[in-house]
Motif scaffolding. Structure first.
Motif, short mmCIF file in Angstrom:
data_model
loop_
_atom_site.label_atom_id
_atom_site.label_comp_id
_atom_site.label_asym_id
_atom_site.label_seq_id
_atom_site.Cartn_x
_atom_site.Cartn_y
_atom_site.Cartn_z
N VAL A 138 0.84 -1.19 0.00
CA VAL A 138 0.00 0.00 0.00
C VAL A 138 0.88 1.25 0.00
CG1 VAL A 138 -1.83 1.24 1.22
CG2 VAL A 138 -1.77 -1.26 1.25
N GLY A 139 0.55 2.20 -0.88
CA GLY A 139 1.27 3.46 -0.95
C GLY A 139 0.55 4.55 -0.19
N LEU A 140 0.77 5.80 -0.61
CA LEU A 140 0.13 6.94 0.04
C LEU A 140 -1.38 6.89 -0.17
CD1 LEU A 140 2.66 9.76 -0.95
CD2 LEU A 140 2.51 8.53 1.23
N ASN A 141 -2.10 7.43 0.82
CA ASN A 141 -3.57 7.51 0.74
C ASN A 141 -4.21 6.15 0.55
OD1 ASN A 141 -3.42 10.39 0.89
ND2 ASN A 141 -2.97 10.44 -1.32
N ALA A 142 -3.57 5.13 1.11
CA ALA A 142 -4.10 3.76 1.10
C ALA A 142 -4.32 3.23 -0.30
CB ALA A 142 -5.40 3.69 1.90
N GLN A 143 -3.55 3.70 -1.25
CA GLN A 143 -3.67 3.23 -2.63
C GLN A 143 -2.82 1.98 -2.83
OE1 GLN A 143 -5.76 4.50 -5.01
NE2 GLN A 143 -6.50 5.65 -3.23
N PRO A 144 -3.42 0.87 -3.26
CA PRO A 144 -2.64 -0.36 -3.46
C PRO A 144 -1.69 -0.22 -4.65
CG PRO A 144 -4.88 -0.67 -4.23
CD PRO A 144 -4.86 0.67 -3.56
N ILE A 145 -0.46 -0.65 -4.45
CA ILE A 145 0.54 -0.65 -5.52
C ILE A 145 0.55 -1.99 -6.23
CG2 ILE A 145 3.01 -0.46 -6.01
CD1 ILE A 145 3.21 1.41 -3.59
N VAL A 146 0.51 -3.06 -5.47
CA VAL A 146 0.45 -4.40 -6.03
C VAL A 146 -0.24 -5.29 -5.00
CG1 VAL A 146 2.72 -5.03 -5.11
CG2 VAL A 146 1.80 -6.28 -7.07
N SER A 147 -0.99 -6.27 -5.46
CA SER A 147 -1.66 -7.19 -4.57
C SER A 147 -1.61 -8.59 -5.16
CB SER A 147 -3.12 -6.76 -4.34
OG SER A 147 -3.79 -6.62 -5.57
N VAL A 148 -1.39 -9.56 -4.30
CA VAL A 148 -1.30 -10.95 -4.73
C VAL A 148 -1.99 -11.84 -3.72
CG1 VAL A 148 0.89 -10.61 -5.95
CG2 VAL A 148 0.90 -11.34 -3.57
N GLU A 149 -2.24 -13.07 -4.12
CA GLU A 149 -2.85 -14.07 -3.27
C GLU A 149 -1.99 -15.32 -3.32
OE1 GLU A 149 -6.72 -16.95 -3.66
OE2 GLU A 149 -6.96 -14.84 -4.20
#
Length: 674
Positions: A158-169
């Protein structure tokens, strides 16, 4: 690190969880668990040097001359026991002594791993992936943790302002481990990791995450030595100058992690949760606890290894990328304790109660195998040269070092930018701690430390993506722990930036110090010795060890390198046309004698591209063709062979790396003298 057991722990956490679930929904093609990564060691003589250490050392720098390279490989490959998957058999296909019960051993290891898996049922992060952690930009960044087998885990950067940069499972393995691959990340930060157990809905937040380059420093006491150990003893201004780059204000772009000292009979999945931290050699600053990340600051430097502390801020400044240093060193550790279990050969199994085989690898290194690294800096060998131990293993050090490098490279994940885990080796310094000229001069004609230095040099030459920096100009008498870690960090800096930092360009930088290339011997005595990487030319000099950097001219020499880099200490040089010291040659009768050489500063003869020569003079009253040559070959060169001044390269002020070179006839003669 913050862990929450319900979805409604905070509004911000609820928002992140919702973001996580939306990001990972439908991602069924992602990583499902992980296996320990492997890499195929590149060709280049590595397999040929995994065993046969004595022959390897006898050949000396056969790599220096193309004609001799194949000779070295041919003569050592036949003696090489297979490593890795075939480590359980000898060259006849039979199980070597001590490995007949290998299947039972493997079964026992599996059972122990099963017991470990039961301990991982609690949803938690790997000890390295806690607050302030570093992720590697050089490959597929990994996030490690633990959960009950078969658990689906979602990871979001998670980057600034709770913005996801990358997500995986990902899904946890039968051992209760998970490895979320985030892919290649751009350097920067600070970020946060949000890790969610999609079965129990537990979440773990890891704040203050940075992405950059990660280097591991490993070895024994000289890599344990901290800035606090040096301060008050080192009167020169260089360490203070470098230390000023990390002042009292923490620098979040430079981060350090100390792995607690620990031993284990079996490979562990996680780092020790408690143990003695490698906080230097002074007993009054020993701390017991878990490892944790710390931002670079003067306070951190007091308790972190001086080489890593001095090196990291320069790398960060030059690359503009956050730098992380992971320390996995233990004072007094022998090399066997760091070799993975399945990479020993029967003739290198020598243990003691205080240095059980692979015990430090199992506890302090194996848990990091799935963590992408940019490289390893290895500074070790004093214990194996006999200092403080009754059963030194210096004669087998080349084999053990090769087994360590091969094992680590096979078990660790490969950096995408190099394709092979880089290894930087710091060659041993000088010491007279074990030298007694009145009682044991014959023993030290061989020189245990000299043998270890040569093993380090030859193995570095034999392997791709492996470099050597020397500490031969560091002489503290009886103390085997040179205070001048500054020059060592400076040499490592040049190699890392020049060879292992993609995109870095600095035309004015000297990357490597001067090294032996080859030699030619004259009938009746005499020789020409050829070197490379000599900068502006070779000179006889020694470290001044006193005042600040000075300009060129007179008897004082300073480096000519670009601003912004660590600058080596200046030298006091001998006048032009001075005799060259520190050389020994092998006579046809098997004896080694000291000889002097001829060197004219500023008028060094170039005989081929990148090579420069020194003429060794035949002493009066001697005859016969020489069969080999050594340079600075002694535990304590200044006291044993009159080497108070050494050869240095102009411009870089790096010392010539000690070496031994033998002709084919010299190899036969040396074998007779065993």
């Amino acid at each position: 690190m913050r862990q929450n057991s319900t979805l409604a722990r905070s509004a911000w956490a609820a928002l992140l969880i919702a973001t996580t679930l939306s990001c990972v929904s439908g991602m069924h093609g992602t990583e499902r668990g992980s296996e320990r990564g492997t890499s195929q060691l590149a060709s280049g003589g590595a397999a040929a040097t995994a065993a046969g250490g004595e022959d390897l050392l006898l050949h000396g720098d056969a790599f220096g001359a193309a004609a001799a390279t194949s000779s070295l490989l041919d003569t050592t490959v036949s003696a090489t026991a297979a490593v890795g998957g075939d480590a359980g058999t000898n060259d006849s296909g039979e199980a070597p002594e001590g490995t007949a019960n290998q299947d039972a051993m493997n079964t026992g290891n599996t059972q122990r791993r099963a017991l470990q898996a039961k301990k991982q049922a609690v949803f938690r992060m790997h000890q390295l992936f806690t607050e302030g952690c570093m992720l590697s930009r050089g490959g597929s960044a990994a996030v490690l943790g633990f959960a009950a087998p078969g658990t689906t885990v979602a990871v979001v950067l998670v980057g600034l302002n709770a913005q996801p940069i990358v997500s995986v499972e990902t899904v946890s393995t039968d051992l209760g481990t998970f490895n979320a691959q985030l892919g290649a990340l751009a350097p920067g930060g600070p970020f946060s990791l949000l890790v969610t157990n999609l079965i129990t809905q537990e979440i773990i937040e890891v704040p203050d995450v940075s992405v950059g380059d990660i280097w591991m420093t490993s070895g024994q006491s000289n890599m344990v030595m901290t800035l606090g150990d040096i301060e008050g003893r080192d009167v020169s201004p260089w360490t203070s100058l470098a230390a000023s780059k990390l002042d009292a204000t923490p620098n979040p772009n430079v981060r350090f992690f100390q792995v607690p000292n620990a031993d284990s009979p079996t490979p562990q999945l996680d780092l020790p949760v408690s143990g003695e931290l490698a906080n230097g050699l002074r007993g009054d600053r020993t701390v017991v606890g878990a490892g944790s990340w710390a931002h670079g600051s003067r306070t951190t430097g007091e308790n972190f290894n001086a080489i890593g502390y001095l090196l990291a801020p320069i790398l960060q400044t030059q690359t503009g990328v956050p730098i992380g240093i992971i320390q996995t060193s233990k004072a007094g550790a022998s090399i066997q304790t760091y070799v993975p279990q399945d990479y020993f050969t029967p003739d290198t199994r020598t243990t003691s109660a205080s240095n059980a085989e692979n015990s430090r690898y199992n506890a302090m290194v194996a848990p990091l195998e799935q963590v992408p690294m940019d490289g390893v800096i290895w500074y070790q060998g004093e214990a194996d040269a006999g200092l403080g131990f009754s059963t030194p293993t210096y004669a087998k050090y080349a084999q053990l070092l090769q087994q360590l490098v091969t094992g680590w490279r096979t078990k660790f994940v490969k950096p995408l930018n190099t394709g092979i885990l880089p290894f930087l080796v710091v060659q041993l310094s000088c010491t007279k701690a074990r030298y007694s000229p009145s009682t044991a001069p014959a023993v030290y004609n061989l020189g245990r430390w000299a043998v270890v230095r040569e093993a380090q040099r030859v193995v570095a030459l034999a392997n791709p993506a492996m470099s050597l920096v020397t500490a031969i100009d560091q002489d503290l008498g009886n103390d085997p722990h040179p205070l001048n870690k500054f020059d060592i960090a400076q040499r490592l800096q040049n190699v890392i930036l020049g060879f292992y930092t993609p995109g870095y360009v600095n035309p004015g930088m000297y990357i490597e110090g001067p090294t032996f290339r080859t030699a030619t011997f004259k009938a009746g005595g005499g020789a020409n010795i050829y070197f490379k990487n000599v900068g502006t030319g070779l000179m006889m000099a020694k470290k001044t060890g006193s005042t600040a950097l000075v300009g060129l001219g007179g008897k004082r020499e300073a480096a000519t390198k670009n601003a912004g880099l660590l600058q080596p200490r200046p030298l006091t040089r001998l006048p032009n046309n001075s005799k060259v010291l520190c050389f020994q040659v092998l006579k046809s009768n098997g004896s080694w004698i000291r000889v002097t050489g001829k060197l004219t500063v500023g008028r060094v003869t170039s005989t081929q591209t990148g090579a420069y020569s020194i003429s060794l003079l035949r002493p009066s009253g001697t005859s016969g063709t020489w069969l080999g040559v050594r340079y600075a070959w002694a535990d304590w060169p200044a006291g044993q062979i009159g080497c108070s001044y050494q050869l240095f390269a102009g411009g870089s002020l790096d010392p010539v790396v000690p070496f031994q070179y033998l002709t084919p006839a010299g190899i036969k003669q040396a074998k007779k003298g065993r």
